[in-house]
Write a protein that holds these residues in place. Structure first.
Motif, PDB file in Angstrom:
ATOM      1  N   ALA A   1      39.096  86.416  59.067  1.00  0.00           N
ATOM      2  CA  ALA A   1      38.768  86.208  57.676  1.00  0.00           C
ATOM      3  C   ALA A   1      38.971  84.576  57.233  1.00  0.00           C
ATOM      4  O   ALA A   1      38.130  83.954  56.612  1.00  0.00           O
ATOM      5  CB  ALA A   1      39.613  87.088  56.790  1.00  0.00           C
ATOM      6  N   TYR A   2      40.085  84.050  57.632  1.00  0.00           N
ATOM      7  CA  TYR A   2      40.202  82.551  57.293  1.00  0.00           C
ATOM      8  C   TYR A   2      39.122  81.796  57.585  1.00  0.00           C
ATOM      9  O   TYR A   2      38.920  80.891  57.096  1.00  0.00           O
ATOM     10  CB  TYR A   2      41.700  82.065  57.870  1.00  0.00           C
ATOM     11  N   LYS A   3      38.733  81.810  58.935  1.00  0.00           N
ATOM     12  CA  LYS A   3      37.642  81.137  59.546  1.00  0.00           C
ATOM     13  C   LYS A   3      36.532  81.258  58.584  1.00  0.00           C
ATOM     14  O   LYS A   3      35.579  80.215  58.217  1.00  0.00           O
ATOM     15  CB  LYS A   3      37.575  81.162  61.137  1.00  0.00           C
ATOM     16  N   GLN A   4      35.996  82.526  58.347  1.00  0.00           N
ATOM     17  CA  GLN A   4      34.871  83.012  57.658  1.00  0.00           C
ATOM     18  C   GLN A   4      35.062  82.176  56.302  1.00  0.00           C
ATOM     19  O   GLN A   4      34.088  81.674  55.815  1.00  0.00           O
ATOM     20  CB  GLN A   4      34.732  84.531  57.509  1.00  0.00           C
ATOM     21  N   ILE A   5      36.172  82.396  55.687  1.00  0.00           N
ATOM     22  CA  ILE A   5      36.198  81.948  54.137  1.00  0.00           C
ATOM     23  C   ILE A   5      36.222  80.347  54.190  1.00  0.00           C
ATOM     24  O   ILE A   5      35.453  79.650  53.417  1.00  0.00           O
ATOM     25  CB  ILE A   5      37.747  82.397  53.628  1.00  0.00           C
ATOM     26  N   GLN A   6      36.837  79.497  55.235  1.00  0.00           N
ATOM     27  CA  GLN A   6      36.780  78.383  55.262  1.00  0.00           C
ATOM     28  C   GLN A   6      35.444  77.603  55.751  1.00  0.00           C
ATOM     29  O   GLN A   6      34.920  76.872  54.817  1.00  0.00           O
ATOM     30  CB  GLN A   6      37.678  77.668  56.435  1.00  0.00           C
ATOM     31  N   THR A   7      34.732  78.351  56.440  1.00  0.00           N
ATOM     32  CA  THR A   7      33.260  77.790  56.604  1.00  0.00           C
ATOM     33  C   THR A   7      32.427  78.190  55.379  1.00  0.00           C
ATOM     34  O   THR A   7      31.875  77.130  54.850  1.00  0.00           O
ATOM     35  CB  THR A   7      32.632  78.753  57.701  1.00  0.00           C
ATOM     36  N   ALA A   8      32.693  79.308  54.689  1.00  0.00           N
ATOM     37  CA  ALA A   8      31.983  79.489  53.530  1.00  0.00           C
ATOM     38  C   ALA A   8      32.278  78.663  52.299  1.00  0.00           C
ATOM     39  O   ALA A   8      31.278  78.269  51.532  1.00  0.00           O
ATOM     40  CB  ALA A   8      32.222  81.010  53.065  1.00  0.00           C
ATOM     41  N   VAL A   9      33.410  78.227  52.140  1.00  0.00           N
ATOM     42  CA  VAL A   9      33.892  77.317  50.978  1.00  0.00           C
ATOM     43  C   VAL A   9      33.317  76.059  51.329  1.00  0.00           C
ATOM     44  O   VAL A   9      33.043  75.340  50.516  1.00  0.00           O
ATOM     45  CB  VAL A   9      35.577  77.395  51.075  1.00  0.00           C
ATOM     46  N   LYS A  10      33.637  75.598  52.561  1.00  0.00           N
ATOM     47  CA  LYS A  10      32.879  74.285  52.937  1.00  0.00           C
ATOM     48  C   LYS A  10      31.228  74.127  52.377  1.00  0.00           C
ATOM     49  O   LYS A  10      30.912  73.324  52.035  1.00  0.00           O
ATOM     50  CB  LYS A  10      33.145  74.132  54.344  1.00  0.00           C
ATOM     51  N   ARG A  11      30.671  75.502  52.884  1.00  0.00           N
ATOM     52  CA  ARG A  11      29.009  75.127  52.712  1.00  0.00           C
ATOM     53  C   ARG A  11      28.808  75.644  51.233  1.00  0.00           C
ATOM     54  O   ARG A  11      27.849  74.727  50.701  1.00  0.00           O
ATOM     55  CB  ARG A  11      28.559  76.366  53.492  1.00  0.00           C
ATOM     56  N   ILE A  12      29.466  76.241  50.528  1.00  0.00           N
ATOM     57  CA  ILE A  12      29.208  76.457  49.098  1.00  0.00           C
ATOM     58  C   ILE A  12      29.150  75.235  48.261  1.00  0.00           C
ATOM     59  O   ILE A  12      28.424  75.038  47.222  1.00  0.00           O
ATOM     60  CB  ILE A  12      30.019  77.672  48.601  1.00  0.00           C
ATOM     61  N   TYR A  13      29.946  74.301  48.677  1.00  0.00           N
ATOM     62  CA  TYR A  13      30.192  72.952  48.071  1.00  0.00           C
ATOM     63  C   TYR A  13      28.856  72.179  48.064  1.00  0.00           C
ATOM     64  O   TYR A  13      28.718  71.439  46.779  1.00  0.00           O
ATOM     65  CB  TYR A  13      31.242  72.026  48.835  1.00  0.00           C
ATOM     66  N   GLU A  14      28.150  72.452  48.931  1.00  0.00           N
ATOM     67  CA  GLU A  14      26.893  71.892  49.026  1.00  0.00           C
ATOM     68  C   GLU A  14      25.539  72.565  48.439  1.00  0.00           C
ATOM     69  O   GLU A  14      24.624  71.969  48.424  1.00  0.00           O
ATOM     70  CB  GLU A  14      26.328  71.573  50.455  1.00  0.00           C
ATOM     71  N   ARG A  15      26.132  73.720  48.038  1.00  0.00           N
ATOM     72  CA  ARG A  15      24.810  74.610  47.380  1.00  0.00           C
ATOM     73  C   ARG A  15      24.401  74.510  45.975  1.00  0.00           C
ATOM     74  O   ARG A  15      25.379  73.930  45.163  1.00  0.00           O
ATOM     75  CB  ARG A  15      25.360  76.352  47.578  1.00  0.00           C
ATOM     76  N   SER A  16      23.402  74.636  45.795  1.00  0.00           N
ATOM     77  CA  SER A  16      22.693  74.624  44.455  1.00  0.00           C
ATOM     78  C   SER A  16      22.135  75.802  44.149  1.00  0.00           C
ATOM     79  O   SER A  16      21.556  76.705  44.908  1.00  0.00           O
ATOM     80  CB  SER A  16      21.852  73.369  44.250  1.00  0.00           C
ATOM     81  N   VAL A  17      21.762  75.936  42.676  1.00  0.00           N
ATOM     82  CA  VAL A  17      21.108  77.066  42.148  1.00  0.00           C
ATOM     83  C   VAL A  17      20.063  76.578  41.217  1.00  0.00           C
ATOM     84  O   VAL A  17      20.101  75.490  40.721  1.00  0.00           O
ATOM     85  CB  VAL A  17      21.838  78.137  41.363  1.00  0.00           C
ATOM     86  N   LYS A  18      18.503  77.044  41.145  1.00  0.00           N
ATOM     87  CA  LYS A  18      17.675  76.829  40.372  1.00  0.00           C
ATOM     88  C   LYS A  18      17.098  77.779  39.329  1.00  0.00           C
ATOM     89  O   LYS A  18      16.804  78.851  39.863  1.00  0.00           O
ATOM     90  CB  LYS A  18      16.461  76.120  41.200  1.00  0.00           C
ATOM     91  N   THR A  19      17.340  77.450  37.906  1.00  0.00           N
ATOM     92  CA  THR A  19      16.649  78.202  36.952  1.00  0.00           C
ATOM     93  C   THR A  19      15.535  77.745  36.619  1.00  0.00           C
ATOM     94  O   THR A  19      15.203  76.600  36.312  1.00  0.00           O
ATOM     95  CB  THR A  19      17.873  78.520  36.030  1.00  0.00           C
ATOM     96  N   GLU A  20      14.595  78.704  35.925  1.00  0.00           N
ATOM     97  CA  GLU A  20      13.459  78.119  35.466  1.00  0.00           C
ATOM     98  C   GLU A  20      12.852  79.094  34.373  1.00  0.00           C
ATOM     99  O   GLU A  20      13.212  80.262  34.222  1.00  0.00           O
ATOM    100  CB  GLU A  20      12.262  78.511  36.648  1.00  0.00           C
TER     101      GLU A  20
END
Length: 346
Positions: free
Chosen positions: A63-82
């Protein structure tokens, strides 16, 4: 944390376009579930133990590695509303923190996303986090949220174009048959088996093409808490412990590498131990039984042979194609398809 966390999102956020991994979606659901939707809280701390408790199929060891990877990637993610007037894009998270040797993480939500989580941005939808806790795909969670929006009405019509856009799969599944087999049908199976909803889907045609989908939505009369260990099959072991080549040959499972065979043997032992009768086996695990038994002639199940599981699936309206569940079209459906009527039920 509370036992029954509630996820609250603006409908416009549910219908936004974004691309996230399953663990990134889980982290957002966990953090949103802990917040007071009437507050301005933007900083969220959670631990590995919190994550594993809310998503029990996650192995604590990984779990720790999964969370660490996800937290790192979500920092770069964006969402688009329209909407009819504008297209807006913004990030989910403004900062991330790892607390060394504590098994604790912190994320700070952006100012732009907060109105979509605090009941300040239009109409909202809410659901209990436990109803998505056992989903294994981002697509399933996204479809569940889209359907939950209209649960009180009892149905929702969505164009195929919009659904693909919201799921960010326009380029991956341009053909309807591939989208249906790889995304839609597995999602319907998981939602019906693992959540509080029961849904059916009607295909709406324009000429010969599938233009839209009408989701007919109902709630289960009695929802068994999946967290109840007496009703929950133990999770399969993590594939990483078996080596690099734990890959299923979907054309011929018997040709799968030895590492997958070892994994299949251990998974089969878990299934045999948990189930007492083939009629009690979930549809997804009927498929698992068949796949694991197909890996070796020496593998056995106390519930029956491979053909017995195929027969049980057939009774439930499914078959297996390249190791995946596929809905069997009824004679009525075939007749409707041949006559090219506007609405076809699947």
């Amino acid at each position: 944390m509370e036992k029954d966390l509630v996820v609250v999102k603006a409908n416009s956020l549910i219908e936004a376009s974004y691309r996230l991994s399953i663990d990134e979606v889980r982290i957002l659901a966990l953090t949103i579930g802990t917040m007071d939707p009437k507050s301005n809280q933007q900083v969220f701390d959670f631990t590995v133990a919190d994550f594993v408790r809310e998503f029990p199929e996650i192995s604590f060891d990984n779990a720790y590695k999964q969370i660490q990877t996800a937290v790192k990637r979500i920092y770069e993610r964006s969402v688009k509303t329209e909407d009819n007037e504008r297209v807006t894009e913004f990030r989910w998270v403004s900062s991330r923190t790892y607390f060394k040797k504590e098994g604790r993480f912190r994320i700070v939500m952006t100012n732009e996303v907060m109105p979509y989580l605090t009941q300040l941005k239009g109409q909202f939808t809410q659901y209990q986090l436990r109803h998505i806790a056992y989903f294994n795909s981002v697509h399933v969670i996204r479809i569940y949220e889209l359907i939950t929006q209209y649960c009180s009405i009892g149905n929702r019509e969505i164009t195929v174009e919009d659904l693909k856009k919201w799921l960010q799969v326009e380029e991956n599944y341009s053909r309807w048959n591939n989208f249906k087999a790889r995304v839609l049908d597995p999602a319907i199976i998981e939602i019906n088996e693992k959540s509080d909803l029961l849904i059916e889907v009607e295909q709406i045609k324009r000429g010969r093409a599938i233009h839209a989908l009408n989701f007919v939505i109902g709630r289960k009369k009695q929802v068994v808490k999946i967290s109840d260990e007496t009703a929950k099959r133990p999770a399969f072991p993590h594939k990483n412990k078996y080596g690099k080549y734990v890959t299923l040959d979907r054309q011929n499972p018997r040709n799968s590498p030895a590492e997958y065979g070892n994994y299949a043997k251990d998974c089969l032992a878990i299934l045999n131990e948990f189930y007492q009768d083939i009629s009690d086996v979930t549809t997804e695990d009927l498929r698992n039984f068949w796949v694991f038994l197909s890996c070796s002639q020496s593998f056995r199940s106390t519930l029956g042979k491979r053909s017995d599981f195929i027969e049980e699936l057939k009774k439930r309206g499914y078959k297996i194609v390249e190791c995946e569940l596929v809905k069997i079209a009824s004679k009525q459906t075939d007749l409707v398809d041949k006559n090219a009527l506007n609405v076809t039920k699947i």
